[in-house]
Design an enzyme around this catalytic site. Structure first.
Site, PDB file in Angstrom:
ATOM      1  N   GLU A 138      59.790  48.044  39.716  1.00  0.00           N
ATOM      2  CA  GLU A 138      58.843  49.162  39.641  1.00  0.00           C
ATOM      3  C   GLU A 138      58.863  49.778  41.030  1.00  0.00           C
ATOM      4  O   GLU A 138      58.295  49.228  41.967  1.00  0.00           O
ATOM      5  CB  GLU A 138      57.460  48.647  39.235  1.00  0.00           C
ATOM      6  CG  GLU A 138      56.439  49.750  39.011  1.00  0.00           C
ATOM      7  CD  GLU A 138      55.603  49.991  40.249  1.00  0.00           C
ATOM      8  OE1 GLU A 138      55.874  51.001  40.938  1.00  0.00           O
ATOM      9  OE2 GLU A 138      54.702  49.191  40.528  1.00  0.00           O
ATOM     10  N   CYS A 171      52.327  54.009  44.487  1.00  0.00           N
ATOM     11  CA  CYS A 171      53.630  54.325  43.891  1.00  0.00           C
ATOM     12  C   CYS A 171      53.500  55.421  42.848  1.00  0.00           C
ATOM     13  O   CYS A 171      54.489  56.053  42.481  1.00  0.00           O
ATOM     14  CB  CYS A 171      54.249  53.072  43.285  1.00  0.00           C
ATOM     15  SG  CYS A 171      53.210  52.264  42.046  1.00  0.00           S
TER      16      CYS A 171
END
Length: 687
Positions: free
Chosen positions: A256, A295
């Protein structure tokens, strides 16, 4: 918090000699050191496999879910200790809430998912079984089982609590021991979390180990039973996924990675619309929450060219009101970056972005964070850039400044055209999340299928959704987190899907009887047991998979149809209009499907008080063939699945959940209706 941080390896805390100094993001003071003591990763992996796996599998899915719930409650009662440590990372109380209570909330969520969606035992049947032969004696299905290995979770610096817990929860449910390696810069907060977890005594031995510092030769000791997950930069993800041993051993690797997420202001939105303000607020919030260190943060704000100046001015005004400084100072809304190294990195990335973009706002020469000692902290002013020609500037789609930085990008469009905006979004080469702010459902319907190919999640935001929206940057346990391409190509969360990532899927073939024995669920065609005691008269402990009742028969009459129509108010022509029914594909009047269900219940229900307490739903309902006047129906009720959730009623009497397979057939033996009934069934006494 300890002066020298320690790793938790093989059931003990390791590390006494200080090594790297870790400084407060607020004032630069040293708050902790990593340890210099070497970690024996062979011991860590052996402990996970030899001790952790058996101790986890001594519990079943339901019991592990209960442990997660207990752990979530334990941490929630002690969360203030984590907030106190979190302040050193530069996080405001609101930032800490996302990390700390978001992590604890994820534990609660997966406790619920495990309790509701997973069986008793350690095998998950991923049915339905499918026939593989004409005679019904050979079938196949899929099962999911624990892998027997260890999950290695390598996490980023921005969410020291949530990052560990959102990966730990599903892997723990799956029966997989974890070795967690937080990013060094904020590892003091993760260590504080793991110390609380260890103090709780709720986890089986070997279920969780903590690595402070580097991973050494850990990856060299893994094999195909294991799983590696990574959260962090796209560059680091690319290096780790080709580690020679991971490739050689075919170790599953889930990444990720940080991505250049975008938000699009649709061309139907004007500056006087509520959606315009929603867009501005969303971009500003994603720039300032966690000081932009997410993120999922919005790195590219894509707006119609005719509204570029209006958006720029609105964002500039909002950012200018954002008070930056020590979160302990009243009124501060944005804290520091996590480390001084991060400040240098963001500054370097902004310099690269400025090659193709102009500064709209950066705090100005007078930028000074509030609070004592903040001159030595890791602060960075909210920085808004604007790139006039985003199709000609590759750098704005390739370079990510992982801080409070976003770039405005104009596109040309009329009131409905959004093709250029979607083309700019695609230049990010794969993102975790994107947002579309629009008033027009037609624009959303056009945009989402295009954007979905390159985004892991897509938020459509309007004034209706805004009332309850959790926002662009918030991954939620029921929905997948991850994205294609630059975003890493991985997938986390997503409800029970996350648990399945840590299980091994296997296809199983055999007779229905053998498949039922393997899966712990009745499979159509398997042998059943019929006895003198009605299955509804048996307590939870006494019921066995395959206990079955074949009912007496009932012939459906016109009076049945008329009576049911009067009770239900359903006078659909297929039930009452003889002429129209003859012209239908069935060629005759037919009974209501729900009458068939009701009549079947009348055939198999045992009416007197007994262990069956409540019917709370139907699954997999299908009306397979029509039932006409004069047809005779019969039902078979079979105990399909039992789940012991360890729950009791107000009187302390234990209960379990039983799924019953129901087949309703006609006089020719053909199935006319098929479904599962879910019931609560009492235990004999006590728990």
């Amino acid at each position: 918090m300890t002066t020298t941080l320690q790793s938790h390896i093989a059931g003990r805390w390791l590390g006494t000699e200080p090594a790297q100094a870790l400084r407060s993001a607020i004032d630069g003071r040293v708050v902790a050191h990593t340890h210099a003591d070497a970690i024996d990763f062979g011991e860590a992996v052996d402990h996970a496999r030899r001790i952790g796996v058996p101790s986890l599998l001594a519990l079943d899915f339901q019991q592990r879910a209960a442990r997660l719930k207990a752990l979530a409650k334990f941490l929630a009662e002690r969360k203030e200790a984590l907030y106190a440590v979190s302040a050193h990372t530069g996080a405001t109380r609101a930032d800490g809430w996302i990390d700390i209570e978001g992590g604890i909330g994820t534990l609660f969520a997966y406790a619920g998912i495990g309790g509701n969606d997973l069986p008793s035992g350690n095998l998950l049947h991923e049915g339905p079984a499918v026939p593989l032969g004409k005679g019904g004696g050979f079938a196949g299905t899929h099962v999911l089982v624990p892998r027997g290995g260890v999950a290695v979770h390598v996490n980023a610096f921005n969410f020291p609590v949530w990052g560990l817990l959102e990966k730990f929860a599903p892997s723990f449910l799956a029966g997989m021991p974890c070795i967690g390696k937080p990013a060094t810069a904020t590892s003091y907060l993760t260590e504080a979390l793991v110390r609380l977890i260890d103090e709780s005594g709720l986890l089986p031995e070997g279920a969780l180990q903590l690595v402070i510092g580097g991973v050494g030769d850990l990856f060299d000791r893994l094999d195909g039973r294991d799983v590696v997950t990574f959260t962090g930069s796209a560059d680091t993800a690319a290096k780790l996924r080709v580690h020679p041993n991971l490739v050689r051993q075919s170790v599953p690797f889930n990444a990720e990675a940080d991505s250049l997420n975008c938000a699009i202001l649709a061309p139907d939105v004007n500056p006087d619309d509520e959606e315009f303000d929603l867009f501005v607020k969303e971009v500003a919030r994603e720039m300032t929450v966690k000081a932009g260190q997410k993120c999922t943060a919005i790195r590219r704000a894509i707006v119609p060219r005719r509204h570029l100046d209006a958006v720029a001015q609105a964002l500039k005004a909002r950012l200018a009101k954002t008070v930056v400084g020590d979160p302990a100072v009243e009124g501060v809304k944005m804290g520091a970056l996590a480390s001084h190294a991060q400040v240098a990195d963001v500054a370097a990335k902004v310099a690269r972005l400025r090659e193709a973009a102009e500064v709209v706002y950066d705090g100005g020469p007078g930028f000074a964070p509030l609070g004592e000692g903040t001159a030595h902290g890791a602060f960075f002013a909210p920085t808004l850039l604007a790139c006039a020609k985003p199709f000609d500037a590759a750098v704005v789609h390739e370079v990510e400044a992982f801080g409070p930085v976003s770039t405005l990008m104009p596109y040309d469009a009329d009131s409905s055209g959004i093709d250029e905006a979607l083309a700019l979004a695609a230049k990010g080469q794969g993102s975790l999340v994107g947002t579309l702010v629009t008033r027009d459902p037609a624009i959303a319907a056009k945009a989402v299928p295009v954007a979905a190919a390159l985004h892991g999640r897509w938020l459509v935001l309007d004034r209706e959704a805004a009332k309850e929206s959790t926002g662009h940057g918030s991954p939620l346990p029921p929905l997948k987190h991850g994205g294609p391409g630059r975003a890493g190509g991985g997938e986390e969360l997503g409800g029970v899907r996350a648990v399945k990532h840590y299980l091994q899927r296997c296809a199983v073939q055999g007779s229905p009887t053998m498949l039922a024995a393997v899966t712990g669920e009745h499979v159509r065609g398997a042998k059943v047991r019929e006895g003198d005691v009605h299955p509804f008269r048996k307590h939870f402990e006494d019921l066995r998979i395959g206990d079955s009742l074949l009912t007496h028969r009932r012939t459906v009459t016109e009076a049945d149809i008329v009576a049911f129509g009067g009770i239900s108010g359903d006078y659909f022509y297929m039930h009452f209009d003889e002429i129209a029914a003859k012209d239908s594909p069935f060629g005759k009047r037919i009974a209501h499907g729900y009458f068939v269900l009701s009549a079947a219940a009348g055939l198999f229900v045992s009416p007197a008080p007994g262990p069956v307490l409540a019917n709370y739903g139907l699954d997999t309902l299908r009306f397979v063939k029509p039932v006409g006047i004069g047809d005779t129906i019969q039902a078979r009720l079979t105990c399909k699945r039992k789940t012991d959730r360890g729950r009791t009623d107000a009187k302390g009497v234990g209960q379990g959940v039983v799924a019953w397979d129901v087949e309703v057939t006609n006089q020719a033996g053909e199935i006319v209706a098929s479904y599962d009934i879910l019931t609560l069934v009492a235990k004999r006494g006590g728990n």
